[in-house]
Design an enzyme around this catalytic site. Structure first.
Site, PDB file in Angstrom:
ATOM      1  N   ASP A  88      28.632  16.611  23.882  1.00 57.14           N
ATOM      2  CA  ASP A  88      27.687  15.576  23.671  1.00 57.14           C
ATOM      3  C   ASP A  88      27.821  14.267  23.812  1.00 57.14           C
ATOM      4  O   ASP A  88      27.373  13.148  23.813  1.00 57.14           O
ATOM      5  CB  ASP A  88      26.967  15.818  22.296  1.00 57.14           C
ATOM      6  CG  ASP A  88      26.327  17.198  22.251  1.00 57.14           C
ATOM      7  OD1 ASP A  88      25.251  17.591  22.838  1.00 57.14           O
ATOM      8  OD2 ASP A  88      26.892  18.048  21.682  1.00 57.14           O
ATOM      9  N   CYS A 130      17.215  20.619  26.014  1.00 56.48           N
ATOM     10  CA  CYS A 130      17.542  19.905  27.234  1.00 56.48           C
ATOM     11  C   CYS A 130      18.079  20.680  28.365  1.00 56.48           C
ATOM     12  O   CYS A 130      18.624  21.956  28.339  1.00 56.48           O
ATOM     13  CB  CYS A 130      18.712  18.912  27.055  1.00 56.48           C
ATOM     14  SG  CYS A 130      18.220  17.650  25.831  1.00 56.48           S
TER      15      CYS A 130
HETATM   16  N1  EPU Z   1      25.540  30.566  24.867  1.00 57.14           N
HETATM   17  C1  EPU Z   1      25.570  31.790  25.282  1.00 57.14           C
HETATM   18  N2  EPU Z   1      24.654  32.548  24.637  1.00 57.14           N
HETATM   19  C2  EPU Z   1      24.198  32.354  23.600  1.00 57.14           C
HETATM   20  C3  EPU Z   1      24.508  31.093  22.926  1.00 57.14           C
HETATM   21  C4  EPU Z   1      25.009  29.975  23.801  1.00 57.14           C
HETATM   22  O1  EPU Z   1      26.133  31.953  26.426  1.00 57.14           O
HETATM   23  O2  EPU Z   1      23.400  33.280  22.884  1.00 57.14           O
HETATM   24  C5  EPU Z   1      26.457  29.632  25.678  1.00 57.14           C
HETATM   25  C6  EPU Z   1      25.512  28.392  26.318  1.00 57.14           C
HETATM   26  O3  EPU Z   1      24.978  28.585  27.376  1.00 57.14           O
HETATM   27  C7  EPU Z   1      26.542  27.159  26.328  1.00 57.14           C
HETATM   28  C8  EPU Z   1      27.642  27.567  25.291  1.00 57.14           C
HETATM   29  O4  EPU Z   1      27.370  28.826  24.753  1.00 57.14           O
HETATM   30  O5  EPU Z   1      27.151  27.304  27.579  1.00 57.14           O
HETATM   31  C9  EPU Z   1      27.448  26.644  23.832  1.00 57.14           C
HETATM   32  O6  EPU Z   1      26.138  26.841  23.414  1.00 57.14           O
HETATM   33  P1  EPU Z   1      25.946  26.426  21.884  1.00 57.14           P
HETATM   34  O7  EPU Z   1      24.988  27.755  21.346  1.00 57.14           O
HETATM   35  O8  EPU Z   1      27.225  26.333  21.183  1.00 57.14           O
HETATM   36  O9  EPU Z   1      24.905  25.427  21.872  1.00 57.14           O
HETATM   37  P2  EPU Z   1      23.398  25.389  20.905  1.00 57.14           P
HETATM   38  O10 EPU Z   1      23.622  25.845  19.694  1.00 57.14           O
HETATM   39  O11 EPU Z   1      22.305  25.617  21.895  1.00 57.14           O
HETATM   40  C10 EPU Z   1      23.850  23.061  19.942  1.00 57.14           C
HETATM   41  C11 EPU Z   1      23.380  21.615  19.940  1.00 57.14           C
HETATM   42  C12 EPU Z   1      23.731  21.001  21.276  1.00 57.14           C
HETATM   43  C13 EPU Z   1      25.492  20.696  21.485  1.00 57.14           C
HETATM   44  C14 EPU Z   1      25.901  22.231  21.341  1.00 57.14           C
HETATM   45  C15 EPU Z   1      27.299  22.179  21.151  1.00 57.14           C
HETATM   46  C16 EPU Z   1      21.502  21.830  18.423  1.00 57.14           C
HETATM   47  C17 EPU Z   1      20.125  21.895  18.371  1.00 57.14           C
HETATM   48  N3  EPU Z   1      22.118  21.734  19.480  1.00 57.14           N
HETATM   49  O12 EPU Z   1      23.497  23.621  20.753  1.00 57.14           O
HETATM   50  O13 EPU Z   1      23.498  19.595  21.372  1.00 57.14           O
HETATM   51  O14 EPU Z   1      25.537  20.510  22.546  1.00 57.14           O
HETATM   52  O15 EPU Z   1      25.443  22.808  19.934  1.00 57.14           O
HETATM   53  O16 EPU Z   1      27.892  21.560  20.576  1.00 57.14           O
HETATM   54  O17 EPU Z   1      22.402  21.950  17.613  1.00 57.14           O
HETATM   55  C18 EPU Z   1      22.152  17.609  21.825  1.00 57.14           C
HETATM   56  O18 EPU Z   1      22.258  17.432  20.821  1.00 57.14           O
HETATM   57  O19 EPU Z   1      21.696  17.142  22.839  1.00 57.14           O
HETATM   58  C19 EPU Z   1      22.477  19.079  22.162  1.00 57.14           C
HETATM   59  C20 EPU Z   1      22.532  19.461  23.347  1.00 57.14           C
END
Ligand code: EPU
Length: 440
Positions: A312, A122
């Site tokens: 979320d 997204c």
């Molecule tokens: N971030 C960084 N660098 C990285 C990784 C993350 O700067 O290498 C930052 C991101 O840009 C963001 C923050 O850290 O600002 C949090 O990101 P995170 O890595 O926790 O998110 P994600 O693993 O990409 C998962 C869920 C998301 C949910 C987030 C937070 C999945 C597939 N996605 O994303 O779910 O919002 O954790 O709980 O597990 C959704 O389901 O609609 C969704 C977006």
């Protein structure tokens, strides 16, 4: 984006729906199965597009995937795996997902190399993968950039290194777990995310033979083991979907029993729901959410990593807050760009303004940046129907809630994206007696 829905709003949503496994756990457990050269079985798997995408990605690597959708049982046999024959196919598939980066650790362990396409997901912020890459490179992976994706190799195997995450990223924590479980040595991960979906992934890895301990201070210790075996596991249920339907009950003045919703993973959501004036009742099989009549109350709110209020839940909750009396302030601290969906709410009659400042909470990572990451919502406002194009998964479902709460008719376009994370949402809307009709 495809799919158009005609929604006649202004009618309370009433009835019972069921939520199954959590999208943000199931997809990771599917990747974990790659670590073992035999069969894993996952239960309560929802029929959502993200499961199809990860199944196809696994199949491109030679994995046999067998999904009995009605029973929710997914069998994954990763005994004979290889790199995809064609990077172009994996690039096309990955267009809609962020999961492929998590294939890196398991593939490096099993094959000594991995091909990772550019990532989708997204559009709610930049969503970099720098933390992921640092872990992989620190453990010994070499990166060879390739056109649209990257090729990683680990010819001398992966070796544990201390990992500190500058922010408790869910994905980077999962990356570390999936890489460290079979790396040589002990990994101490500090600054880890501890979301319930991560705890469930740790349970899966432990069933596979991993040795992992979690401290109370965001420290996870992983002792690498040379081999793992397949698992049998029942997924935790989807707390984001459950919270979304709870917000739909509030915004439409309805009454929805969400079978499968669990109290503990929803604890911070339930506290906020109660403060707004929403009612809920926890039963053995789920949670009933309803609008008790009368006024809802405005609140200040800040999104945060677990155990805070999940980002979320923010988007569906903002729709409910347009119906609360007074001024609500919502400070989004996880993603820098998650209020784009409010433009459509304003078009529908809501009073929402977004600001660059950190409002209503402590300064966050975006304090000195130019991101509109705080919202002020003044309510209650009567929403009216409009033609809307959904922006992303959660924003899209939130638009749907707004259309259901609004007086008159709305045309909601691009609804196919909602299938990524909301199982059978059309059937569920019909079960709740919503006046909706798919027109394209
Ligand atoms: N971030 C960084 N660098 C990285 C990784 C993350 O700067 O290498 C930052 C991101 O840009 C963001 C923050 O850290 O600002 C949090 O990101 P995170 O890595 O926790 O998110 P994600 O693993 O990409 C998962 C869920 C998301 C949910 C987030 C937070 C999945 C597939 N996605 O994303 O779910 O919002 O954790 O709980 O597990 C959704 O389901 O609609 C969704 C977006």
């Amino acid at each position: 984006m495809n799919g158009k829905l005609r929604v006649k709003g202004g009618k309370p949503l009433n009835g019972t729906i069921t939520v199954r496994g959590a999208k943000n756990f199931v997809s990771k457990a599917m990747v974990a199965a790659l670590l073992a050269p035999d069969t894993s079985v996952l239960r309560l798997v929802p029929q959502i597009r993200d499961v199809d995408v990860v199944s196809s990605l696994l199949e491109l690597h030679g994995v046999e995937v067998d999904y009995a959708a009605a029973r929710g049982v997914l069998a994954i046999n990763a005994s004979d795996i290889h790199l995809p024959a064609s990077p172009s196919r994996i690039n096309t598939l990955a267009g809609s997902s962020r999961i492929p980066i998590l294939f890196a650790g398991p593939l490096l362990h099993r094959l000594g190399e991995a091909y990772i396409p550019d990532l989708g997901g997204c559009h709610i912020g930049d969503r970099p993968v720098d933390f992921h890459m640092k872990v992989l490179e620190d453990f010994g992976a070499r990166r060879i950039q390739e056109g649209t994706g990257m090729h990683l190799v680990a010819d001398k195997g992966l070796k544990a290194k201390p990992v500190h995450l500058p922010y408790p990223s869910v994905g980077a924590t999962e990356q570390t777990l999936l890489t460290a479980v079979m790396a040589e040595g002990i990994t101490e991960l500090t600054g880890a995310a501890v979301e319930p979906e991560i705890k469930d992934l740790i349970s899966v890895l432990q069933k596979m033979g991993a040795i992992i301990s979690v401290d109370t201070d965001r420290t996870i210790r992983i002792e690498g083991v040379p081999e793992l075996q397949g698992y049998q596991h029942t997924s935790l249920t989807d707390r984001i979907e459950a919270g979304s339907w709870a917000c739909a009950a509030l915004a439409t003045r309805g009454d929805i029993y969400v079978k499968g919703a669990g109290q503990q993973p929803l604890a911070s959501f339930l506290n906020v729901y109660r403060k707004i004036g929403g009612k809920f009742e926890v039963t053995d099989d789920g949670i009933r959410f309803w609008h008790p009549g009368g006024e809802l109350h405005a609140i200040p709110l800040q999104t945060d990593v677990h155990p805070g209020f999940m980002t979320d839940w923010q988007q569906p909750l903002v729709v409910a807050l347009t119906q609360a009396s007074g001024i609500s302030i919502v400070h989004e601290t996880v993603y820098e760009n998650r209020f784009g969906f409010t433009d459509a709410l304003v078009e529908m009659g809501a009073n929402v303004e977004v600001y660059r400042e950190c409002l209503g909470g402590l300064p966050c990572r975006f304090a000195s940046e130019n991101y509109r990451h705080s919202a002020v919502i003044q309510g209650p406002t009567q929403l009216h129907g409009a033609d809307i194009e959904v922006p992303d998964l959660r924003g899209g479902f939130s638009h749907l809630i707004a259309a259901l709460a609004a007086e008159g008719e709305s045309m909601v376009s691009g609804i196919d994206i909602i299938d990524r994370g909301y199982e059978n949402f059309m059937d569920k809307l019909q079960a709740l007696d919503a006046d909706v009709e798919k027109v394209e």
